[in-house]
Design an enzyme around this catalytic site. Structure first.
Site: not given
Length: 469
Positions: A375, A163
């Site tokens: 991110d 992730h």
């Protein structure tokens, strides 16, 4: 009672629920966060189990059913929380995988705890998986589980999804446990990453750092000497687009959105940031840009308001205490200089909110500021888009995985404060027609590529992976 074995087993660091007090009793409530939001709809209607830590040190609670899922807690001692989770996972791996924004710390005790916890997860998954079942392992906390699980249950189909970013080999090679980490992942049949670059970084690391393991890397497949093959590819995660869009259109959310604007004095422009309070999220850079804009007069503090939601995160770690202090000081300085009789330009909320309140904030906001320094994806950006189909504007960092998909956003480099200020100004001053055009294109993107599409892509890639002869 939960059944004994399952055709699909999800292994993640945390269960998708938290233990909370309600009405004087202890109950389980759905956790906030991107993984839970994404996987909730994936697990719906499937014969599956989810294993993870309950969030409380000590003996694990008994298995239980919640929201149609069979949940199986894994025990972590207080020492393991300190060494495996706060230590190796979040003081070693997290900063290293996020471009060393904060220097990582390496301790052998932490690595040993990580090894032990990963083995416990693998043993739990092995005991719950039916013959020839699929096990889907999630994220950086469990990178050794695939190989440990393959040793225990070679009949299983094993996948792993990252992730967060996977770093370039020049950064990854700093990790003392780098070889063990790569070998752990190579136990999987398929590895999913947020971006193509992340998958390529992993393949390069295998090619350059496992030279003594007699492996070969051809295209996107790593071939081991025993015949096992592991494929690595980009499968970017998404959200329950329809669910968020429907929620945003409900009368309750619409009324609450109007109330939020009224409480802030019905500003001409309402800006919004929603992040975990983490040094990777660029909150300080965002506030710096806004502070200068208020000071220079680019933004009128009576007409342009900003809401910053900062969800508490890993608050026992020094780096997180530092970022919390800096953010609070900056917000206080901005409001001290520009507030007018109890009407501060910045509303800072350091807590979690239910999904309905988040949706109301999305609907209320004219401009969403998503400006991480790094991110893996950023699902908040996609949720904001899902809540709007013809209005609103998204200012998005180039260093998010979402920037590869939401190309009609107002892209910025959060390290460049001057250009970030200009980008925010462009988003605020854009015509309704330009905003509508951009938002409709992004809305179509998140509609087509929702969480079900992501899950189906991942699981089909896993099912198509070649099996060891």
């Amino acid at each position: 009672m939960p059944q004994d074995t399952f055709d699909l087993v999800i292994a993640a660091n945390r269960l998708p629920v938290d233990r909370v007090r309600e009405g004087g009793r202890s109950v389980w409530r759905r956790s906030p966060g991107g993984l839970v939001t994404a996987m909730e709809s994936v697990m719906s209607g499937r014969d599956g189990a989810w294993i993870g830590w309950s969030g409380v040190p000590g003996k694990a609670p008994a298995a239980f059913e919640q929201g149609g899922m069979s949940l199986h807690p894994v025990a972590l001692s207080a020492e393991e929380v300190r060494d495996y989770y706060e230590g190796f996972s979040n003081a070693s791996l997290w900063p290293l995988y996020h471009d060393v924004i904060v220097p990582p710390t390496f301790r052998r005790r932490w690595q040993s705890a990580y090894d032990g916890v990963n083995r416990r997860f693998a043993e739990t998954a092995a005991g719950l998986a039916a013959k020839n079942a699929t096990v889907w392992v999630h994220d950086y906390q469990l990178q050794q589980v695939p190989q440990l699980l393959r040793e225990l249950r070679p009949d299983l189909r094993i996948g792993w999804f990252n992730h967060i970013p996977f770093p370039p080999v020049e950064l990854f090679m700093q990790l003392p446990a780098r070889d063990a980490m790569l070998r752990g992942l190579l136990g999987a049949d398929f590895l999913g990453f947020q971006r193509r670059t992340d998958a390529q970084n992993f393949l390069r690391a295998c090619r350059q750092l496992l030279v003594d393991d007699d492996i070969s890397v051809k295209a996107d497949v790593v071939h081991a000497p025993d015949g096992h093959e592991c494929r690595a590819a980009a499968v970017p995660i998404s959200i329950d687009t329809a669910g968020m869009a429907e929620l945003a259109e409900t009368s309750g959310v619409q009324e609450r959105a109007a109330e939020i604007r009224k409480q802030l004095g019905n500003p001409e422009h309402l800006l919004l940031g929603i992040d975990r309070l983490d040094y990777t999220k660029g909150i300080r850079h965002r506030l710096k840009a806004l502070e200068e804009m208020y000071r220079e007069g680019t933004l009128d503090p009576t007409e342009t308001k900003f809401i910053q939601v900062a969800t508490p995160s890993r608050e026992r770690l020094d780096a997180y205490q530092h970022i919390k202090s800096e953010v609070e000081q900056t917000v206080g300085r901005i409001n001290g200089e520009h507030a007018i009789f109890g009407a501060p330009p910045v509303t800072y909320l350091h807590r979690s909110f239910p999904r309905e309140e988040m949706a109301a904030m999305f609907v209320a906001a004219d401009v969403m500021l998503v400006t991480p320094l790094r991110d893996g994806m950023n699902l908040v950006a996609k949720e904001y888009v899902a809540a709007h189909d013809h209005s609103g504007a998204l200012v998005l960092s180039e260093f998010t995985g979402a920037a590869n998909e939401l190309k009609q956003s107002y892209l910025c480099n959060p390290h460049d404060i001057a250009r970030t200020k200009r980008t925010i100004t462009r988003a605020i001053e854009a015509s309704p027609e330009e905003r509508a055009r951009r938002m409709r294109a992004m809305h179509r993107q998140v509609q087509r590529h929702d969480v079900q599409h992501w899950a189906e892509r991942f699981l089909s890639n896993l099912a198509a992976a070649p099996r060891q002869p």
